[in-house]
Design a protein around this motif. Structure first.
Motif, PDB file in Angstrom:
ATOM      1  N   VAL A 197      38.895   1.795 -22.147  1.00 58.52           N
ATOM      2  CA  VAL A 197      39.711   1.190 -23.200  1.00 58.52           C
ATOM      3  C   VAL A 197      41.005   1.966 -23.373  1.00 58.52           C
ATOM      4  N   ALA A 198      42.061   1.239 -23.683  1.00 52.75           N
ATOM      5  CA  ALA A 198      43.370   1.850 -23.937  1.00 52.75           C
ATOM      6  C   ALA A 198      43.577   1.874 -25.445  1.00 52.75           C
ATOM      7  N   LEU A 199      43.561   3.076 -26.023  1.00 53.57           N
ATOM      8  CA  LEU A 199      43.655   3.222 -27.470  1.00 53.57           C
ATOM      9  C   LEU A 199      44.947   3.908 -27.889  1.00 53.57           C
ATOM     10  N   THR A 200      45.473   3.459 -29.010  1.00 52.87           N
ATOM     11  CA  THR A 200      46.649   4.067 -29.635  1.00 52.87           C
ATOM     12  C   THR A 200      46.207   4.712 -30.936  1.00 52.87           C
ATOM     13  N   THR A 201      46.710   5.870 -31.241  1.00 50.91           N
ATOM     14  CA  THR A 201      46.357   6.559 -32.479  1.00 50.91           C
ATOM     15  C   THR A 201      46.515   5.605 -33.664  1.00 50.91           C
ATOM     16  N   GLY A 202      45.454   5.486 -34.453  1.00 52.54           N
ATOM     17  CA  GLY A 202      45.484   4.589 -35.606  1.00 52.54           C
ATOM     18  C   GLY A 202      44.805   3.258 -35.379  1.00 52.54           C
ATOM     19  N   ASP A 203      44.382   2.952 -34.138  1.00 53.88           N
ATOM     20  CA  ASP A 203      43.666   1.705 -33.864  1.00 53.88           C
ATOM     21  C   ASP A 203      42.329   1.687 -34.612  1.00 53.88           C
TER      22      ASP A 203
END
Length: 204
Positions: free
Chosen positions: A104-110
């Motif tokens: 999974v590609a996660l961005t801080t705050g997801d």
């Protein structure tokens, strides 16, 4: 000119098919009655996933179980993903264990949500990110905010259905699945087709 257009169409077809492949690998275990009432017991029952699964499938969207969430067959539960089942499709999934894995590609705050009947455990990068350990009814939702660095991580979603008569698993985890990169062989193929197309165009 016609041959050039054909080559270009092949390139577009190959690139489109490969670039959009984004799904989770699914595994299902049918376990003995009265053996699981928590996610810890569920994972232990299948020896951490080392046991041969009853069936495997491809998860294109984690949207399983429909109101009134009555337990039926595995294919009933998986809805649109039923066609991908390989192995046994039991008529009743009461008391069973599922595992979904992928990157999974996660961005801080997801924020990742999991709605389940019964318990689940979501691991990201090998560590527990969120979970509900025991039994609960449909509609129970657990949310967690990703506080780590932006990047691509391995994800594992465990889920179990206990000895009650309803089942549900819904999550937006699939929204974060990282696209599968084009393999090196695919890139060489595209380069070769492109070169042929260019030669055909010059000759035309």
């Amino acid at each position: 000119m016609r041959k050039y257009l054909f080559a270009a169409a092949v390139v577009g077809s190959v690139a489109g098919t490969t670039a959009t492949a984004a799904s989770l690998n699914g595994e299902f275990w049918d376990v003995p009655a009265n053996t699981i009432a928590s996610i810890d017991q569920a994972i232990a029952q299948v020896n951490g996933g080392t046991d041969t699964p009853t069936a495997t499938f491809t998860s294109t969207a984690v949207n399983y179980g429909e109101s009134p969430w009555t337990i039926g067959s595995l294919s009933d539960f998986l809805n649109a993903d039923a066609g991908s089942i390989v192995g046994t499709d039991p008529a009743n999934i009461q008391e069973s264990v599922f595992r979904l894995t992928g990157d999974v590609a996660l961005t801080t705050g997801d924020t990742i949500t999991v709605t389940s009947d019964d318990g689940f455990r979501l691991l990201v990068g090998g560590s527990t990110f969120s979970e509900f350990n025991g039994l609960r009814g449909p509609g129970g939702t657990t949310s967690a905010v990703w506080g780590g660095a932006t990047g691509v991580y391995s994800a594992t979603l465990w889920y179990f259905e206990g000895n009650f008569t309803q089942a549900q698993l819904i999550s937006n985890l699939g929204d974060f699945v990282a696209p599968v990169p084009i393999p090196a062989g695919g890139l060489l193929l595209l380069s070769g087709i492109g070169a042929v197309a260019a030669m055909r165009r010059r000759k035309g």
